[in-house]
Design an enzyme around this catalytic site. Sequence first.
Site, PDB file in Angstrom:
ATOM      1  N   GLU A   1       0.814  -1.217   0.000  1.00  0.00           N
ATOM      2  CA  GLU A   1       0.000   0.000   0.000  1.00  0.00           C
ATOM      3  C   GLU A   1       0.853   1.275   0.000  1.00  0.00           C
ATOM      4  O   GLU A   1       0.875   2.052   0.957  1.00  0.00           O
ATOM      5  CB  GLU A   1      -0.986  -0.026   1.172  1.00  0.00           C
ATOM      6  CG  GLU A   1      -1.938  -1.214   1.053  1.00  0.00           C
ATOM      7  CD  GLU A   1      -3.088  -1.194   2.044  1.00  0.00           C
ATOM      8  OE1 GLU A   1      -3.017  -0.452   3.035  1.00  0.00           O
ATOM      9  OE2 GLU A   1      -4.054  -1.949   1.824  1.00  0.00           O
TER      10      GLU A   1
ATOM     11  N   CYS B   1      -9.658  -8.364   2.254  1.00  0.00           N
ATOM     12  CA  CYS B   1     -10.360  -8.929   3.403  1.00  0.00           C
ATOM     13  C   CYS B   1     -11.548  -8.033   3.714  1.00  0.00           C
ATOM     14  O   CYS B   1     -11.671  -6.941   3.174  1.00  0.00           O
ATOM     15  CB  CYS B   1      -9.454  -9.051   4.627  1.00  0.00           C
ATOM     16  SG  CYS B   1      -9.071  -7.470   5.423  1.00  0.00           S
TER      17      CYS B   1
ATOM     18  N   ASN C   1     -11.757 -10.123 -11.595  1.00  0.00           N
ATOM     19  CA  ASN C   1     -10.307 -10.016 -11.778  1.00  0.00           C
ATOM     20  C   ASN C   1      -9.800 -11.034 -12.795  1.00  0.00           C
ATOM     21  O   ASN C   1      -8.983 -10.706 -13.675  1.00  0.00           O
ATOM     22  CB  ASN C   1      -9.589 -10.229 -10.443  1.00  0.00           C
ATOM     23  CG  ASN C   1      -9.860  -9.129  -9.436  1.00  0.00           C
ATOM     24  OD1 ASN C   1     -10.216  -8.011  -9.808  1.00  0.00           O
ATOM     25  ND2 ASN C   1      -9.702  -9.435  -8.171  1.00  0.00           N
TER      26      ASN C   1
END
Length: 450
Positions: free
Chosen positions: A202, A302, A325
Amino acid sequence: MTTRKVRTIQTAQGTQDRLSEALPIELRDDVQGIENRIINVYEDIEFQSIIGFGGAITEASVVTASKLGPANSKRILDAYYDQKDGIGYTICRTHINSCDFSLGNYTYVQGNDAELETFDISHDRELMIPYIQQAKELAGDSFTFYASPWSPPAWMKTNGEMNNGGKLKPEYRNAWARYYVKFIEAYEAEGLPVWGLTVQNEAKAVQIWDSCIYTAEEERDFVRDYLGPELHRAGRADVKVMIWDHNKERVYDRARTAFEDAEASKYIWGLGFHWYSGDHFEALQAVKHRYPTKGLIFTEGCHEGGVQIGSWKSGERYAHDIIGNLNNGMEGWTDWNIVLDEQGGPNHVANYCDAPIIADTKNDSLTFQSSYYYIGHFSKYIRPGAVRIGCTKYTEHLQTSAFRNPDGQIVVVILNRTDEQQPYVLRNREQVAEGSIPAHGIQTLLFPSL
């Protein structure tokens, strides 16, 4: 007339079906030329190859497992990484240094050791490495292991701490690149070959936990001038380097910055992505269209906000995202924590989340969430080396994706998130089979190629 039996594996809300074998259907010659309710499967249209599916073995996961009895601790790994009795995971992600799902901040060096002379993974040898080793043994030769850093040591960063963002100080870029190599060498000495690395988890998010910020240009330059060359000097050009490792809304922008630089691009295998900012499936398609030789792997997802026992929407969200995806170029998929405790931790900043398996550490019991079964409809049956093949559907009420396994078996996954049963006619090579999928259900269809 040659008929083909179609095995039907099913999970559905309001039933006892959980990766259960339902009645098979049969592919028969399409003598009537059926036109309606068709799901077409075209084997001669091929897309990406599949690396596999898996999850993250974090400190939170192994600490949770260690609080259970030996039987349930082993049951978690069997449920994931055993193909026969579990759902056939082959991928494992872990963290370099601590992450939020650790008991606290930690690194592998002592003090301001820029020479990395004190580098030592003893912390991980206590619980993490033995558990990852067991996962590897269960998965066998297909085991694919990669790692991601959440933060360099505090003294390498502009804010002087591992948490709350900050950036890597320019004077420590070489030391930090060598840190990755040290990690690879240390883990491989434990019998855990490292398939890949993401540059930074991230890279855009300033979090109250372990985090470090890179602009697209900073990440590109770090790989081009430091990490890539350092891996090559160490004889580890085989390690797959992945940029971004963050949400899908910016995958194309990050890809363009890194991949348009030839010197940087030669070191980069592909791009990792998360799901927290929404679907953005078309963003994956854009990257695959513009950079067809680069890999795409889902590195984390999650449900946030703590444990959600009994939620059916969680399983459906997983399947919706996985299909979207896959249909836009994803080659590998990795869930976040494989198991968490009854609170959704441990987590050193109370960032509690859900997981497909929740452990009650007080009563030594496990709860398997809907997400576990929905993930299994992909991971158990779409095997490493499978190729995605052409698939069309007649209605927006269904989502579908199709694959051919290395042994030639055809796999079709059908998702129904509506409140009504949906009929369909499976069609392949001028043969058809009539079937239906329950409301809020998922099916995996398995049949031989002609």
